[in-house]
Design an enzyme around this catalytic site. Structure first.
Site, PDB file in Angstrom:
ATOM      1  N   ASP A   1       0.830  -1.198   0.000  1.00 27.09           N
ATOM      2  CA  ASP A   1       0.000   0.000   0.000  1.00 27.09           C
ATOM      3  C   ASP A   1       0.873   1.260   0.000  1.00 27.09           C
ATOM      4  O   ASP A   1       2.025   1.240   0.450  1.00 27.09           O
ATOM      5  CB  ASP A   1      -0.913   0.020   1.217  1.00 27.09           C
ATOM      6  CG  ASP A   1      -2.179  -0.791   1.000  1.00 27.09           C
ATOM      7  OD1 ASP A   1      -2.591  -0.937  -0.161  1.00 27.09           O
ATOM      8  OD2 ASP A   1      -2.753  -1.275   1.989  1.00 27.09           O
TER       9      ASP A   1
ATOM     10  N   ARG B   1      -2.330  -0.543  -8.329  1.00 25.20           N
ATOM     11  CA  ARG B   1      -3.658  -0.079  -7.934  1.00 25.20           C
ATOM     12  C   ARG B   1      -3.653   1.449  -8.075  1.00 25.20           C
ATOM     13  O   ARG B   1      -2.791   2.126  -7.508  1.00 25.20           O
ATOM     14  CB  ARG B   1      -3.972  -0.475  -6.496  1.00 25.20           C
ATOM     15  CG  ARG B   1      -5.327   0.070  -6.001  1.00 25.20           C
ATOM     16  CD  ARG B   1      -5.421   0.024  -4.498  1.00 25.20           C
ATOM     17  NE  ARG B   1      -5.540  -1.329  -4.002  1.00 25.20           N
ATOM     18  CZ  ARG B   1      -5.127  -1.699  -2.794  1.00 25.20           C
ATOM     19  NH1 ARG B   1      -4.536  -0.844  -1.989  1.00 25.20           N
ATOM     20  NH2 ARG B   1      -5.288  -2.948  -2.400  1.00 25.20           N
TER      21      ARG B   1
END
Length: 305
Positions: free
Chosen positions: A131, A182
């Protein structure tokens, strides 16, 4: 609305509010966004989502660890998560934060810890998403991701945030790696000197990143709940003949579940990010900041309580 978002994100650092929310949060409705405080809590939620046709990832919530021994406990917990996913036959992968693995202490420590988990995930046929965190961590995060990819690890991806001015250049630098990315808007409070303050500019940057990533050779996770952006992505992949195997939609647990299932019915892969863990306060505050409806949901439950 941007003022409200800023206030909520600032409140994420309030110890007083944190004590209150963590005491009453699940009763007020935090369970809508967090799958519980333990892995045992999370597994049935992940299974239910899978049975509905949704893919999932899970995260042991936590960040900013500043003790090396604690990072080893985190690595052990993630090894257990990966093994439990395999044992339960879940269609679930893992997303993690590098500051949870020691990035705030030493970049090489975080590199070693995440590399161990990427190798373990590969052994189990699984995938790790690194992330993205606050802007001060972007350079180190992308360096670590690049080293992993250049070392031959294919089962690892990362994240780019469209509200940061730099993300277009970051994407250009990553595209030769055929990355698994992402694309998100961004959930942290960043200064106007480095991030777009207006939603329309963030959305425009999101579209630019999305199209460039989809046009490359990697895999693109379209991470938004904005239906207009989702439909734009669908139109773009149709026009370019991009196969469904090269992208998927990603959304958050508890946010727009009907839209998630509608996209599955239309034939698209949808992954639901489904975190768990006792350290859920900051995660919840970011979800409240992203959509005022989430805040109103919690306030309604507070009044009813």
């Amino acid at each position: 609305m941007s003022t409200l978002r800023s206030l909520i994100l600032a409140a994420a650092d309030s110890p007083r509010l944190q004590r209150f929310i963590q005491r009453y949060g699940f009763r007020l409705g935090a369970a809508r966004f967090v799958a519980g405080e333990t892995l045992d809590d999370a597994v049935p939620v992940l299974r239910r989502l899978n049975e509905s046709g949704l893919l999932t990832n899970t995260t042991l919530l936590g960040e900013g660890v500043r003790d090396e021994a604690e990072t080893r406990h985190v690595v052990g917990a993630y090894r257990e998560v990966l093994e439990r996913i395999r044992a339960e036959g879940l269609r679930t992968n893992v997303a993690l934060k590098l500051t949870h693995l020691g990035l705030s202490i030493d970049e090489e420590l975080a590199q070693r810890n995440v590399a161990e988990l990427v190798v373990h995930a590969a052994h189990l046929g699984n995938f790790i998403r690194i992330d993205m965190e606050e802007s001060r961590h972007v350079d180190a995060t992308l360096r670590i991701y690049r080293r992993l990819r250049e070392s031959g690890h294919a089962n690892v991806g990362t994240v780019l945030q469209s509200y940061l001015f730099r993300s277009e250049d970051d994407l250009s630098g990553l595209l030769p790696l055929a990355p698994n990315l992402r694309i998100v808007k961004g959930a942290y409070l960043e200064p106007a000197e480095i991030a777009y303050p207006q939603k329309r500019d963030v959305d425009a940057a999101f579209v630019g990143l999305l199209e460039s990533s989809l046009a490359g050779d990697g895999f693109t996770a379209v991470a938004t709940h904005d239906q207009a952006l989702i439909e734009h992505a669908i139109s773009f992949v149709r026009e370019r003949g991009i196969p469904n195997e090269r992208f998927q939609f990603q959304m958050l647990y508890g946010v727009r579940p009907r839209l998630q299932l509608d996209l599955v019915r239309r034939g698209y892969d949808v992954l639901v990010a489904t975190p768990y863990g006792p350290d859920w306060y900051r995660y919840l505050m970011r979800r409240l900041a992203e959509r005022p409806a989430n805040l109103f949901f919690l306030l309604r439950n507070l009044v009813r309580g």
